[in-house]
Design a protein around this motif. Structure first.
Motif, PDB file in Angstrom:
ATOM      1  N   SER A  30       0.802  -1.215   0.000  1.00 51.47           N
ATOM      2  CA  SER A  30       0.000   0.000   0.000  1.00 51.47           C
ATOM      3  C   SER A  30       0.837   1.268   0.000  1.00 51.47           C
ATOM      4  CB  SER A  30      -0.907   0.036   1.242  1.00 51.47           C
ATOM      5  OG  SER A  30      -1.817  -1.019   1.211  1.00 51.47           O
ATOM      6  N   PHE A  31       2.023   1.226   0.591  1.00 51.49           N
ATOM      7  CA  PHE A  31       2.810   2.443   0.776  1.00 51.49           C
ATOM      8  C   PHE A  31       4.128   2.418   0.007  1.00 51.49           C
ATOM      9  CE2 PHE A  31       0.369   1.642   4.665  1.00 51.49           C
ATOM     10  CZ  PHE A  31      -0.428   2.771   4.666  1.00 51.49           C
ATOM     11  N   GLY A  32       4.893   1.360   0.159  1.00 51.30           N
ATOM     12  CA  GLY A  32       6.230   1.313  -0.411  1.00 51.30           C
ATOM     13  C   GLY A  32       6.309   0.509  -1.693  1.00 51.30           C
ATOM     14  N   LYS A  33       7.541   0.432  -2.204  1.00 56.13           N
ATOM     15  CA  LYS A  33       7.807  -0.297  -3.437  1.00 56.13           C
ATOM     16  C   LYS A  33       8.191  -1.754  -3.146  1.00 56.13           C
ATOM     17  CE  LYS A  33      10.450   0.393  -7.673  1.00 56.13           C
ATOM     18  NZ  LYS A  33      11.497   1.189  -8.318  1.00 56.13           N
ATOM     19  N   TYR A  34       8.773  -1.994  -1.960  1.00 53.18           N
ATOM     20  CA  TYR A  34       9.205  -3.334  -1.567  1.00 53.18           C
ATOM     21  C   TYR A  34       8.535  -3.722  -0.256  1.00 53.18           C
ATOM     22  CZ  TYR A  34      12.862  -1.759  -4.726  1.00 53.18           C
ATOM     23  OH  TYR A  34      13.532  -1.233  -5.798  1.00 53.18           O
ATOM     24  N   GLY A  35       8.359  -5.017  -0.050  1.00 47.99           N
ATOM     25  CA  GLY A  35       7.697  -5.465   1.173  1.00 47.99           C
ATOM     26  C   GLY A  35       8.205  -6.811   1.643  1.00 47.99           C
ATOM     27  N   LEU A  36       7.888  -7.119   2.897  1.00 49.54           N
ATOM     28  CA  LEU A  36       8.198  -8.409   3.499  1.00 49.54           C
ATOM     29  C   LEU A  36       6.878  -9.060   3.872  1.00 49.54           C
ATOM     30  CD1 LEU A  36      10.659 -10.140   4.398  1.00 49.54           C
ATOM     31  CD2 LEU A  36      10.315  -9.209   6.683  1.00 49.54           C
ATOM     32  N   LYS A  37       6.574 -10.182   3.226  1.00 43.60           N
ATOM     33  CA  LYS A  37       5.286 -10.853   3.396  1.00 43.60           C
ATOM     34  C   LYS A  37       5.457 -12.127   4.203  1.00 43.60           C
ATOM     35  CE  LYS A  37       2.002 -11.298   0.133  1.00 43.60           C
ATOM     36  NZ  LYS A  37       1.195 -11.781  -1.000  1.00 43.60           N
ATOM     37  N   ALA A  38       4.556 -12.339   5.179  1.00 40.15           N
ATOM     38  CA  ALA A  38       4.570 -13.564   5.975  1.00 40.15           C
ATOM     39  C   ALA A  38       3.921 -14.690   5.186  1.00 40.15           C
ATOM     40  CB  ALA A  38       3.836 -13.345   7.289  1.00 40.15           C
ATOM     41  N   LEU A  39       4.541 -15.854   5.198  1.00 35.72           N
ATOM     42  CA  LEU A  39       3.994 -17.011   4.499  1.00 35.72           C
ATOM     43  C   LEU A  39       3.288 -17.967   5.449  1.00 35.72           C
ATOM     44  CD1 LEU A  39       6.947 -17.790   2.067  1.00 35.72           C
ATOM     45  CD2 LEU A  39       4.908 -16.411   1.657  1.00 35.72           C
ATOM     46  N   GLU A  40       3.426 -17.744   6.754  1.00 34.24           N
ATOM     47  CA  GLU A  40       2.805 -18.576   7.770  1.00 34.24           C
ATOM     48  C   GLU A  40       2.028 -17.698   8.736  1.00 34.24           C
ATOM     49  OE1 GLU A  40       6.345 -21.892   8.275  1.00 34.24           O
ATOM     50  OE2 GLU A  40       6.329 -20.140   9.569  1.00 34.24           O
ATOM     51  N   ALA A  41       1.120 -18.316   9.475  1.00 32.62           N
ATOM     52  CA  ALA A  41       0.383 -17.609  10.517  1.00 32.62           C
ATOM     53  C   ALA A  41       1.061 -17.851  11.860  1.00 32.62           C
ATOM     54  CB  ALA A  41      -1.057 -18.092  10.566  1.00 32.62           C
ATOM     55  N   ASP A  42       1.142 -16.811  12.673  1.00 31.93           N
ATOM     56  CA  ASP A  42       1.755 -16.932  13.993  1.00 31.93           C
ATOM     57  C   ASP A  42       1.473 -15.659  14.773  1.00 31.93           C
ATOM     58  OD1 ASP A  42       3.136 -18.006  16.079  1.00 31.93           O
ATOM     59  OD2 ASP A  42       5.064 -18.143  15.056  1.00 31.93           O
ATOM     60  N   TRP A  43       1.937 -15.635  16.012  1.00 31.55           N
ATOM     61  CA  TRP A  43       1.903 -14.416  16.817  1.00 31.55           C
ATOM     62  C   TRP A  43       3.284 -13.795  16.783  1.00 31.55           C
ATOM     63  CZ3 TRP A  43      -0.723 -16.782  21.739  1.00 31.55           C
ATOM     64  CH2 TRP A  43      -2.107 -16.817  21.548  1.00 31.55           C
ATOM     65  N   LEU A  44       3.350 -12.498  16.488  1.00 29.72           N
ATOM     66  CA  LEU A  44       4.608 -11.767  16.561  1.00 29.72           C
ATOM     67  C   LEU A  44       4.637 -10.975  17.855  1.00 29.72           C
ATOM     68  CD1 LEU A  44       5.225 -10.223  13.025  1.00 29.72           C
ATOM     69  CD2 LEU A  44       6.168 -12.294  14.013  1.00 29.72           C
ATOM     70  N   LYS A  45       5.645 -11.193  18.685  1.00 26.68           N
ATOM     71  CA  LYS A  45       5.794 -10.413  19.906  1.00 26.68           C
ATOM     72  C   LYS A  45       6.314  -9.030  19.542  1.00 26.68           C
ATOM     73  CE  LYS A  45       7.610 -12.691  23.500  1.00 26.68           C
ATOM     74  NZ  LYS A  45       8.496 -13.617  24.249  1.00 26.68           N
ATOM     75  N   SER A  46       6.025  -8.063  20.409  1.00 24.99           N
ATOM     76  CA  SER A  46       6.485  -6.701  20.149  1.00 24.99           C
ATOM     77  C   SER A  46       8.006  -6.643  20.088  1.00 24.99           C
ATOM     78  CB  SER A  46       5.947  -5.748  21.211  1.00 24.99           C
ATOM     79  OG  SER A  46       6.305  -6.193  22.497  1.00 24.99           O
ATOM     80  N   SER A  47       8.684  -7.472  20.868  1.00 30.88           N
ATOM     81  CA  SER A  47      10.152  -7.477  20.855  1.00 30.88           C
ATOM     82  C   SER A  47      10.693  -8.011  19.523  1.00 30.88           C
ATOM     83  CB  SER A  47      10.690  -8.315  22.009  1.00 30.88           C
ATOM     84  OG  SER A  47      10.183  -9.625  21.954  1.00 30.88           O
TER      85      SER A  47
END
Length: 136
Positions: A30-47
């Motif tokens: 939506s914003f940038g030209k490059y991105g990092l996409k998750a291929l799996e579902a999980d919980w991401l901790k704030s750390s």
């Protein structure tokens, strides 16, 4: 690290349906030209999100712009070490961001593709999910 300013409830449901879900929103750039996409579902901790952000920021060295597309707003509780069963919930431990497969985690613009690819590679090592580099 990222966390909400205040929360209404100390505990929220775990929502087991997240693990089988494919992202229905936040799955395209939506914003940038490059991105990092998750291929799996999980919980991401704030750390973990903060560690990935630092790796990206260190790699691009004040060049370009970075967008973080996930926010950890789900509180998780944890009981102390060597505490027996029962006695109710533990105290607030950390916040997580539930992510589905296909969700865009970070976006970047204003840098060369090789720099963005390397920065996202370093960030992917900090995350507990498989990821893929994408570009517009």
């Amino acid at each position: 690290m990222l966390q909400p300013k205040r929360i209404k409830h100390r505990k929220v449901h775990k929502s087991a349906s997240t693990w089988r879900k494919v992202a229905s929103r936040g799955y395209y750039l939506s914003f940038g030209k490059y991105g990092l996409k998750a291929l799996e579902a999980d919980w991401l901790k704030s750390s973990q999100i903060e560690a990935a952000r630092r790796a990206i920021s260190h790699s691009i060295q004040r060049g370009g712009k970075l967008w973080i597309r996930v926010f950890p707003d789900k509180p998780r509780t944890q009981k102390g070490a060597e505490v027996g069963m029962g006695g109710g919930a533990g105290s607030l431990s950390h916040f997580v961001a539930p992510i589905e497969a296909g969700r865009i985690l970070f976006e970047m613009d204003g840098v060369a593709e090789s720099i963005a690819r390397e920065a996202f590679r370093l960030a992917a090592h900090k995350l507990p999910v498989k990821t893929r580099f994408i570009k517009r």
